[in-house]
Write a protein that holds these residues in place. Sequence first.
Motif, mmCIF file in Angstrom:
data_model
loop_
_atom_site.group_PDB
_atom_site.id
_atom_site.type_symbol
_atom_site.label_atom_id
_atom_site.label_comp_id
_atom_site.label_asym_id
_atom_site.label_seq_id
_atom_site.Cartn_x
_atom_site.Cartn_y
_atom_site.Cartn_z
ATOM 1 N N ASN A 1 -7.968 -5.739 -4.062
ATOM 2 C CA ASN A 1 -8.672 -4.616 -3.432
ATOM 3 C C ASN A 1 -7.916 -3.307 -3.640
ATOM 4 O OD1 ASN A 1 -10.776 -6.179 -2.608
ATOM 5 N ND2 ASN A 1 -10.035 -6.479 -0.514
ATOM 6 N N LEU A 2 -6.578 -3.381 -3.509
ATOM 7 C CA LEU A 2 -5.788 -2.162 -3.725
ATOM 8 C C LEU A 2 -5.880 -1.715 -5.185
ATOM 9 C CD1 LEU A 2 -2.643 -2.950 -1.539
ATOM 10 C CD2 LEU A 2 -4.223 -1.023 -1.211
ATOM 11 N N ALA B 1 0.839 -1.216 0.000
ATOM 12 C CA ALA B 1 0.000 0.000 0.000
ATOM 13 C C ALA B 1 0.868 1.257 0.000
ATOM 14 C CB ALA B 1 -0.930 -0.025 1.208
ATOM 15 N N VAL C 1 -8.343 -2.197 -7.284
ATOM 16 C CA VAL C 1 -9.664 -1.603 -7.543
ATOM 17 C C VAL C 1 -9.736 -0.218 -6.897
ATOM 18 C CG1 VAL C 1 -12.139 -1.832 -7.093
ATOM 19 C CG2 VAL C 1 -10.810 -3.826 -7.847
ATOM 20 N N LYS C 2 -9.304 -0.156 -5.619
ATOM 21 C CA LYS C 2 -9.400 1.114 -4.887
ATOM 22 C C LYS C 2 -8.641 2.246 -5.603
ATOM 23 C CE LYS C 2 -8.195 3.064 -0.382
ATOM 24 N NZ LYS C 2 -7.445 2.806 0.839
ATOM 25 N N HIS C 3 -7.443 1.904 -6.123
ATOM 26 C CA HIS C 3 -6.599 2.956 -6.725
ATOM 27 C C HIS C 3 -6.655 2.946 -8.252
ATOM 28 C CE1 HIS C 3 -4.818 4.070 -2.858
ATOM 29 N NE2 HIS C 3 -4.819 2.769 -2.582
ATOM 30 N N ASP C 4 -7.573 2.164 -8.808
ATOM 31 C CA ASP C 4 -7.760 2.098 -10.263
ATOM 32 C C ASP C 4 -6.458 1.722 -10.990
ATOM 33 O OD1 ASP C 4 -9.119 2.209 -12.632
ATOM 34 O OD2 ASP C 4 -8.925 4.382 -12.872
#
Length: 394
Positions: free
Chosen positions: A191-192, A158, A194-197
């Motif tokens: 998830n990371l 992250a 998707v979250k940060h495109d």
Amino acid sequence: MSTRTSDPLATRFRPFGATIFSEMTRLAQQHRAINLSQGFPDFEGPQLVIDHVVEALGSAHNQYARSMGHPELVAALGRMEEELYGLRFDLMSEVLVTSGATEAITSSVLGLVNPRDEVILFEPYYDSYPAAVAMAGGIARFCPLRFPDFALEPSELAALIGPKTRAIVLNSPHNPSGKVFSRDELLVIANLAVKHDLLVISDEVYEHLTYDGISHTPIAGFPGMRERTVTISSAGKTYSFTGWKIGWAFGAAPLIAAVQSAHQFVTFATCTPIQVGLARAMNELGTAYFADLRMSYQKKRDFMCDLLRRTGFELSPPEGTYFVLAAFGGLFSGTDREFAKKLVETVGVATIPPSAFYTRCPEEGAKLLRFAFCKTEATLTAASERLESLSQEP
Ligand code: GLN
């Protein structure tokens, strides 16, 4: 003589030099050592595959193939991906055949990454990844995975993500560690992303080489990932023909169109008779073939791990691939390169010093050696006789 002619190498390649695979295979030949360095089987793949390729060669399949892949191979690949993982791809717009996984990786990076974009690589990495990022003018950032279990530390990943991050290159099963990313780890990455495109370029060339009942899970199947993942594999590992250089990429149509934009100018198309022969053989061998392949490699893995432990190496058995990374601290006090040199010159066994696969934490690799076990029983037995001499040294 001008510097331009005496030292012409473009700056983007200056950090890289010759690959460690070529270097160690050359040393193995020079010292007549058993070559457990470069990952290629020293046995043939299925005769049925060779027969189909020979037949294709003799039946007028010898001109350029469709740039994105011969329709027969694209159909065989699409069928296989659906049968194995339930992932469906449109055959004409979501599958691309390339000259090996190496080209699929490079064309993906060239097609998807802009100059100065950042790309996250897990370290240790397969050596072509940083070079591909450099070719695209991107900037590689490294997320460390540490011996002995190479677990993903979510906060470290992250922390690398910022406004310039464009993509993550994932490799599971992972070369050189043999790690198979767990479902939880894949979920963290997904998830990371998707979250940060972010885009994910997922190198799954060892998808069929997993052990101890562990099965491979493509990250493209996780929620939100189909539209952002390029999934890459290769016939080299799965059918034991590394010299044929047939690879492929699956992904949503816009991603594959971007990869194709690079592929059409890198090679345009890939060897036609091999594509046709491979497609026909894949249809005949079906998925049952993968179970046999896995079983034969599980035996080789067990043999290699036992041998290395008996000899005094420390390791945790690889869950996948045909490599094992082993720590040699109890046997030798120098670096991985020095120990690899000693082994090839005096013991007669060639290995890979894995510090070549590190940028951020090279000291992590300097205590390890990589052994390839994609070799016949005779080769592995001969290697064991030579390596056992190490444990008898005073
Ligand atoms: N992938 C193989 C390995 O890891 C080598 C491929 C190559 O020589 N470039 O050993």
